[in-house]
Design a protein around this motif. Sequence first.
Motif, PDB file in Angstrom:
ATOM      1  N   VAL A   1     -35.729 -10.276  39.401  1.00 26.85           N
ATOM      2  CA  VAL A   1     -36.403  -9.415  38.433  1.00 26.85           C
ATOM      3  C   VAL A   1     -36.588  -8.015  39.001  1.00 26.85           C
ATOM      4  O   VAL A   1     -36.390  -7.011  38.305  1.00 26.85           O
ATOM      5  CB  VAL A   1     -37.752 -10.025  38.009  1.00 26.85           C
ATOM      6  CG1 VAL A   1     -38.531  -9.061  37.120  1.00 26.85           C
ATOM      7  CG2 VAL A   1     -37.532 -11.347  37.281  1.00 26.85           C
ATOM      8  N   ALA A   2     -36.954  -7.928  40.273  1.00 27.62           N
ATOM      9  CA  ALA A   2     -37.127  -6.617  40.907  1.00 27.62           C
ATOM     10  C   ALA A   2     -35.815  -5.854  40.937  1.00 27.62           C
ATOM     11  O   ALA A   2     -35.779  -4.643  40.661  1.00 27.62           O
ATOM     12  CB  ALA A   2     -37.672  -6.787  42.319  1.00 27.62           C
ATOM     13  N   ALA A   3     -34.716  -6.535  41.265  1.00 28.05           N
ATOM     14  CA  ALA A   3     -33.414  -5.881  41.319  1.00 28.05           C
ATOM     15  C   ALA A   3     -33.028  -5.327  39.956  1.00 28.05           C
ATOM     16  O   ALA A   3     -32.525  -4.197  39.838  1.00 28.05           O
ATOM     17  CB  ALA A   3     -32.347  -6.860  41.812  1.00 28.05           C
ATOM     18  N   LEU A   4     -33.274  -6.114  38.904  1.00 31.07           N
ATOM     19  CA  LEU A   4     -32.963  -5.647  37.555  1.00 31.07           C
ATOM     20  C   LEU A   4     -33.820  -4.427  37.212  1.00 31.07           C
ATOM     21  O   LEU A   4     -33.329  -3.465  36.606  1.00 31.07           O
ATOM     22  CB  LEU A   4     -33.197  -6.768  36.550  1.00 31.07           C
ATOM     23  CG  LEU A   4     -32.321  -8.025  36.696  1.00 31.07           C
ATOM     24  CD1 LEU A   4     -32.716  -9.069  35.657  1.00 31.07           C
ATOM     25  CD2 LEU A   4     -30.844  -7.682  36.591  1.00 31.07           C
ATOM     26  N   ALA A   5     -35.090  -4.451  37.594  1.00 26.75           N
ATOM     27  CA  ALA A   5     -35.974  -3.317  37.320  1.00 26.75           C
ATOM     28  C   ALA A   5     -35.537  -2.066  38.065  1.00 26.75           C
ATOM     29  O   ALA A   5     -35.701  -0.942  37.567  1.00 26.75           O
ATOM     30  CB  ALA A   5     -37.409  -3.675  37.691  1.00 26.75           C
TER      31      ALA A   5
ATOM     32  N   MET B   1     -23.292  -3.317  39.208  1.00 24.08           N
ATOM     33  CA  MET B   1     -23.738  -3.244  40.593  1.00 24.08           C
ATOM     34  C   MET B   1     -24.730  -4.369  40.865  1.00 24.08           C
ATOM     35  O   MET B   1     -25.659  -4.589  40.093  1.00 24.08           O
ATOM     36  CB  MET B   1     -24.409  -1.898  40.865  1.00 24.08           C
ATOM     37  CG  MET B   1     -24.860  -1.710  42.304  1.00 24.08           C
ATOM     38  SD  MET B   1     -25.719  -0.125  42.552  1.00 24.08           S
ATOM     39  CE  MET B   1     -27.334  -0.509  41.852  1.00 24.08           C
ATOM     40  N   ILE B   2     -24.511  -5.096  41.949  1.00 22.76           N
ATOM     41  CA  ILE B   2     -25.470  -6.111  42.363  1.00 22.76           C
ATOM     42  C   ILE B   2     -26.162  -5.653  43.635  1.00 22.76           C
ATOM     43  O   ILE B   2     -25.629  -4.842  44.401  1.00 22.76           O
ATOM     44  CB  ILE B   2     -24.809  -7.489  42.567  1.00 22.76           C
ATOM     45  CG1 ILE B   2     -23.697  -7.419  43.627  1.00 22.76           C
ATOM     46  CG2 ILE B   2     -24.271  -8.026  41.255  1.00 22.76           C
ATOM     47  CD1 ILE B   2     -23.176  -8.785  44.035  1.00 22.76           C
ATOM     48  N   ALA B   3     -27.360  -6.154  43.846  1.00 21.82           N
ATOM     49  CA  ALA B   3     -28.183  -5.760  44.984  1.00 21.82           C
ATOM     50  C   ALA B   3     -28.160  -6.847  46.050  1.00 21.82           C
ATOM     51  O   ALA B   3     -28.266  -8.038  45.745  1.00 21.82           O
ATOM     52  CB  ALA B   3     -29.612  -5.507  44.526  1.00 21.82           C
ATOM     53  N   SER B   4     -28.008  -6.431  47.297  1.00 22.47           N
ATOM     54  CA  SER B   4     -27.954  -7.363  48.424  1.00 22.47           C
ATOM     55  C   SER B   4     -29.006  -6.986  49.455  1.00 22.47           C
ATOM     56  O   SER B   4     -29.343  -5.814  49.621  1.00 22.47           O
ATOM     57  CB  SER B   4     -26.572  -7.309  49.091  1.00 22.47           C
ATOM     58  OG  SER B   4     -25.527  -7.518  48.177  1.00 22.47           O
ATOM     59  N   GLY B   5     -29.497  -7.997  50.173  1.00 24.19           N
ATOM     60  CA  GLY B   5     -30.433  -7.748  51.260  1.00 24.19           C
ATOM     61  C   GLY B   5     -31.863  -8.041  50.877  1.00 24.19           C
ATOM     62  O   GLY B   5     -32.516  -7.255  50.193  1.00 24.19           O
TER      63      GLY B   5
END
Length: 323
Positions: free
Chosen positions: A186-190, A173-177
């Motif tokens: 780094v925040a998305a991975l956390a 899953m990847i984060a968008s926005g």
Amino acid sequence: MVRTRFCDVFGVEYPIVQGGMQWVGRAELTSAVANAGGLGFLTALTQPTPEDLAKEIARCRELTDKPFGVNLTILPSINPPPYAEYRDVIVESGVPVVETAGFNPAEHLPAFRAGGVKVLHKCTSVRHAVKAQELGVDGISIDGFECAGHPGEDDIPGLVLIPAAAEKITIPMIASGGFGDARGLVAALALGADGINMGTRFLATAEAPVHDNVKAQLVAATERDTELIFRPLRNTARVASNSVSREVVGILDRGGKFEDVRDLVAGARGRKVFEDGDLELGIWSAGMVQGIINDVPTVAELIERIVTEARELIAGRLAGVLR
């Protein structure tokens, strides 16, 4: 090196994605992302016909020998494009990845599976992400409220949406926005994601096929310089704030109907903004991340910066808080 399972499944070096962007997802930008180790997507419906998409795929292949994908956004329309024909071009051209968005992609999944095409489906809610996972897609792109384009109607920002989705999603899953730098990665991975998707940040790069005035405006703008149009119509879209988008908001807030703003929001006007650089000519997509965009680097410089600074942040500042 910053590498996650997303890289392994989708065959790229870094977990950084340039998602589909209408009028922008062309060979120049997509190939630059691929050459820099990310995953770039051509935008199928930017091309006027399926035949034109086939030519654009071939043009992209002349510019890179690395994997890239095609975005196919399926939306309601009085006269819908020939989605099945665009889909078939993607399969027949041997494109390894498709980014689906908009409506449920179930109708098209058998053809993609048969053609060996991996599917990354973009969602704006946990429930839709779970449904897509159940359908058998290979990855999820979860869009927070900060994003450009259509953020859905739930208004859930990434800080909550990403970990909420991570609790229920078992595929990459990847984060968008709202993502535009190493801190975001780094925040998305956390938060539980396996990478990030960026649109507006890639719009402000040397290779993005848009007028320099658009790029300069993204650098000058703040996080407050967007508008949410179509809210009363339950079809919310986040766009750059200008005289046109503010007029659209005003008309609809006063009880206007889509017919009252149709000419203002015409796609042809937005395309002319990107081509001619007249920022007041129509509506054009921009996310809140423009508030942290301070330059117009090459794609290679941007991706290298993000990866290098992310590694330094993880190994340095974050490691330093451990006692």
